[in-house]
Design an enzyme around this catalytic site. Structure first.
Site, PDB file in Angstrom:
ATOM      1  N   ASP A  97      -9.128  11.852  10.644  1.00 46.40           N
ATOM      2  CA  ASP A  97      -9.538  10.686   9.343  1.00 46.40           C
ATOM      3  C   ASP A  97      -9.725   9.634   8.933  1.00 46.40           C
ATOM      4  O   ASP A  97      -8.824   8.155   8.928  1.00 46.40           O
ATOM      5  CB  ASP A  97      -7.745  11.328   8.736  1.00 46.40           C
ATOM      6  CG  ASP A  97      -7.462  10.697   7.522  1.00 46.40           C
ATOM      7  OD1 ASP A  97      -8.588  10.711   6.370  1.00 46.40           O
ATOM      8  OD2 ASP A  97      -6.552  10.163   6.560  1.00 46.40           O
ATOM      9  N   GLY A 115       0.766  -1.706  -0.075  1.00 46.03           N
ATOM     10  CA  GLY A 115       0.198  -0.161  -0.154  1.00 46.03           C
ATOM     11  C   GLY A 115       0.663   0.753   0.125  1.00 46.03           C
ATOM     12  O   GLY A 115       2.027   1.568   0.715  1.00 46.03           O
TER      13      GLY A 115
END
Length: 852
Positions: free
Chosen positions: A680, A560
């Site tokens: 977030d 990722g």
């Protein structure tokens, strides 16, 4: 003449077999062509009359097709397409395959009604249709299948009552109706043939008493009726079952007393009658059920004492008597349960001292005595329970000092002794309890220094007499130390100022942490700061292993990429797999230094089972990275975007994810001081382990806030998840996370980001009339890849959607706190006032208000 007759009969028989053969082939091919995935499914690819590998067009008999089995004359006797991800329905023509003895279709995506033509399969012995999306009622024609020995409908959407004709199935040995929407009474003649071995009817809407044929069904070996609305006197509903080993009657409405008959079920291994209306005392005769491994009678109305005779259940593995009205002392004979792993006696009226004999339960891993009236001191013998992982003694009348011997509990993860009257200091030796992740010692009379381990830096320690060294306790800390041989005592008073806390933690971790090592890189120049306190490795070894395992962070190990860095998967020599987040650098300068420091700051003091675990870090010009526990299932965002993975994420698992996320965010907002705002929260930052437990990750944007002052920061977060007020103000508070949480759980329920829905709601927020989008039905909002939720699961889904809408209120002040969210999610739910498929979004977004 005789020979002619025989020949004619043979020709007629042959003709009949040929007709039957052609009918079976036609039925199977038409069925294949009706299925949604027939053209690309590898299992069905063999279902063709002509072999695709043949150049001579030889007939390919269905007996050679995958999943088809025949008898000696070529007639189909078994269809086995289990776990094949087949989409479509069961055709009415299935009744043409009259010689069928086994139909195995479980574990697919079949929908539609059960065809009544199943009743034509009079030779059928095994009918397995579980784990599909079948709906509608059970056809009465099923009652014609008198040869059935195995019947399974579990985990579908089948509704209505069980037909009386099902009483004709007297050869049944295995009978499975669980996890549907069936209602009415249990089938009266369920055990009429006296052959029934296993009966499953849990998680439905059955009412009324247990059928008489079941009360005396001595052949039973397993019975599961939990999560219904069954009623009746439990001491009269059930008899003596000499072969029974598993009995679950929990979450019903049974009343009466626990019968001494259970003691005569000599093979009984599990007895769960929790969450009913059972009263009276525990019978002494229970000890005669000598094979009992699990006994759960929690959440009832039991009174009087715990019989000492229970100590004779030498195989008992789990004992749950919590949430009753038991009184008196705990008998010392409890120590005779040498195999006991889990003991929960919480929420009773038990008194006296905690029995010292518990130390004899040498395999005990969970001990919960919370919310009783235990007095005296915590017995030091508890420290001899070396396997103990969770210890809860909170909300009692305990006094005295903490025993030093608890330091021996090297496997202990959670320790809760809050709301007692324990005094003295916390033994300094508790710093050796490195496995601790959660500590609550609040509301006692403790004083003195706090052990210097991570679990205590985030512990709940408020409302004590004088603890020091933790930012949740007093504002001053007194420490005594001797200087030189003259024994002069120096008193140091340290004022804990909010602005200095962050500086102290980050600088302390980066430059003065325990077990930190300064090692050199390959050229012997630049020092590397490492911190791997979680492992029994030195920093140098772990660092070298990570670099080696990722081949110097080769891209092939990258799993990722984010704004601050890339994530790599690394397997260490111990076999442990970790995720390594390597931050971007530019000419030796860390691009995201604040994010790096923020994650270290937060994750070294915020420890929760649903927050990603920081295993360690490395600070170096070439390799600045964080090391986390590896999450096998990946991000929630990725799972929802891939159909196969999304189908594995059923409604129960999704509900557990919501609960886990809510608990973690509530912990950050209400139990950490100063509070932590993530900023977030998104589906990409929610990671799932191999058991689909949720873990919040990526704390690079997280900040700590003072609830009594304004907190102005630049924008951070992910568009589509951020609260709308952040578009015009830079003030951040916990309600920003609440909004993001609402988006994520709505995404989880819908199976996709709720962008269009949110836009429609926002566009109409200033209007006095409800937005048109709220006229749609809730069932159309749910992830269509899953079958609709049923019963208690449906109630939970409705509750979750209500919570989501509450979190998405445009006005931050109208949103609930995460503590309120957790309370709502954990509250017992009332039954739905109307069927799920009739509920509109408006009913959830604008719940009715009471009028006087």
């Amino acid at each position: 003449m005789t020979i002619i007759i025989i020949v004619l009969l043979l020709l007629r028989c042959s003709s009949s077999e040929k007709i039957q053969y052609n009918r079976e082939v036609e039925t199977l091919l038409k069925w294949k062509n009706s299925l949604d995935n027939s053209t690309s499914h590898p299992l069905l690819d063999s279902w063709r009359l002509y072999s695709k590998f043949s150049t001579t067009n030889n007939i390919n008999s269905p007996c050679k097709w995958i999943g088809i089995y025949c008898n000696k004359v070529g007639s189909v006797t078994e269809i086995n397409l289990a776990n094949g991800s087949i989409r479509g329905s069961i055709p009415a023509s299935i009744g043409n395959i009259k010689n069928l003895t086994g139909l195995y279709l479980y574990g697919n995506l079949l929908s539609g009604f059960l065809p009544s033509s199943l009743g034509n399969l009079t030779k059928l012995e095994f009918l397995e249709l579980g784990i599909n999306q079948l709906s509608g009622p059970i056809p009465i024609e099923i009652g014609k299948l008198r040869s059935l020995t195995w019947l399974s409908f579990f985990m579908n959407n089948i509704n209505g009552s069980v037909p009386l004709e099902m009483g004709n199935l007297t050869n049944l040995e295995y009978y499975q109706l669980d996890e549907n929407s069936l209602s009415g009474y249990l089938p009266e003649n369920v055990c009429l043939g006296r052959k029934l071995l296993e009966f499953y009817a849990y998680d439905n809407n059955f009412i009324g008493p247990v059928p008489k044929s079941l009360r005396n069904c001595t052949s039973l070996i397993r019975l599961e009726l939990q999560a219904n609305q069954l009623t009746g006197n439990i001491s009269e509903m059930f008899g003596i079952y000499p072969n029974l080993y598993y009995m679950d009657l929990s979450s019903n409405k049974f009343f009466g007393e626990v019968s001494e008959k259970w003691g005569k079920c000599s093979n009984l291994s599990l007895l769960n009658i929790s969450k009913n209306e059972i009263s009276g005392s525990l019978p002494l005769e229970l000890w005669k059920a000598a094979q009992l491994r699990i006994l759960d009678i929690s959440f009832n109305h039991l009174v009087e004492n715990i019989p000492k005779e229970l100590g004779r259940l030498k195989f008992l593995f789990k004992l749950k008597l919590n949430n009753n009205s038991l009184s008196s002392i705990v008998p010392s004979e409890i120590g005779m349960l040498s195999e006991l792993r889990y003991l929960d006696l919480s929420a009773n009226n038990l008194s006296g001292s905690i029995p010292k004999d518990l130390e004899k339960c040498s395999k005990l891993a969970d001990l919960n005595l919370r919310n009783n009236k235990f007095g005296g001191a915590i017995p030091f013998q508890i420290g001899n329970l070396r396997p103990l992982q969770n210890l809860d003694l909170s909300s009692n009348l305990l006094g005295g000092e903490l025993p030093f011997e608890l330091q021996n509990l090297q496997n202990l993860e959670t320790l809760d002794i809050s709301h007692n009257n324990i005094s003295g200091s916390i033994p300094a030796t508790y710093k050796e309890m490195l496995s601790l992740t959660y500590v609550d010692m609040s509301y006692n009379q403790l004083e003195g220094p706090i052990p210097k381990i991570k679990a205590f830096t985030m512990a709940a320690l408020g409302n004590n007499k004088g603890l020091c060294g933790n930012n949740t306790s007093l504002k001053t800390c007194r420490m005594e130390e001797k200087k030189g041989s003259n024994g002069i005592v120096v008193l140091i008073v340290v004022s804990i100022l909010g602005g200095l806390i962050l500086l102290f933690i980050v600088v302390g971790l980066l430059f003065a942490c325990q077990k930190r090592e300064m090692i050199m890189d390959g050229q012997g120049e630049t020092p590397i700061k490492t911190y791997f306190v979680s492992w029994n490795h030195d920093g140098k070894k772990v660092h070298e292993e990570i670099v080696k395992a990722t081949e110097n962070f080769d891209s092939k190990y990258c799993i990722g990429v984010g704004g601050y860095g890339s994530v790599y998967k690394a397997q260490l020599s111990t076999g442990q797999v970790v995720a390594v987040k390597k931050f971007h650098t530019n000419d030796g300068i860390l691009d995201a230094g604040e994010a790096f420091a923020s994650e270290i700051n937060v994750l070294t003091r915020a420890r929760h089972r649903n927050i990603i675990k920081l295993e360690g870090f490395c600070s170096h010009t070439r390799y600045s990275y964080l090391v986390y526990g590896f999450m096998e299932k990946g991000s929630l965002s990725d799972i929802l975007s891939i159909e196969v993975k999304a189908l594995e994420l059923g409604w129960r698992k999704r509900g557990n994810i919501v609960k886990g996320l809510a608990n973690a965010i509530s912990y950050m907002h209400h139990e950490c001081c100063p509070a932590i705002i993530h900023r977030d929260i998104s589906s990409r930052n929610v990671l799932l382990d191999d058991e689909y437990e949720a873990h919040i990750s990526d704390f690079g944007s997280a900040i700590t806030v003072d609830p009594d002052s304004s907190n102005w920061t630049p924008f951070a977060g992910t568009f589509g998840y951020s609260a709308p007020e952040l578009a015009y103000t830079m003030e951040v508070n916990e309600k920003c996370d609440v909004y993001s949480f609402g988006i994520v759980i709505l995404e989880l329920i819908m199976g996709k980001h709720p962008g269009d829905l949110i836009l429609s709601l926002s566009a109409s927020s200033s209007s006095s009339s409800p937005p048109a989008v709220l006229e749609i039905l809730l069932k159309d909002l749910l992830d269509q890849r899953l079958s609709p939720p049923k019963n208690q699961v449906a109630e939970k889904v409705v509750s979750i959607v209500k919570v989501a809408f509450a979190c998405l209120q445009p006005d931050p002040g109208s949103r609930p706190t995460m503590k309120d969210v957790c309370d709502k999610l954990s509250t017992s739910l009332p039954s739905l006032s109307e069927p799920l498929h009739t509920i509109t979004l408006e009913q959830l977004f604008y719940p009715p208000t009471s009028t006087s």
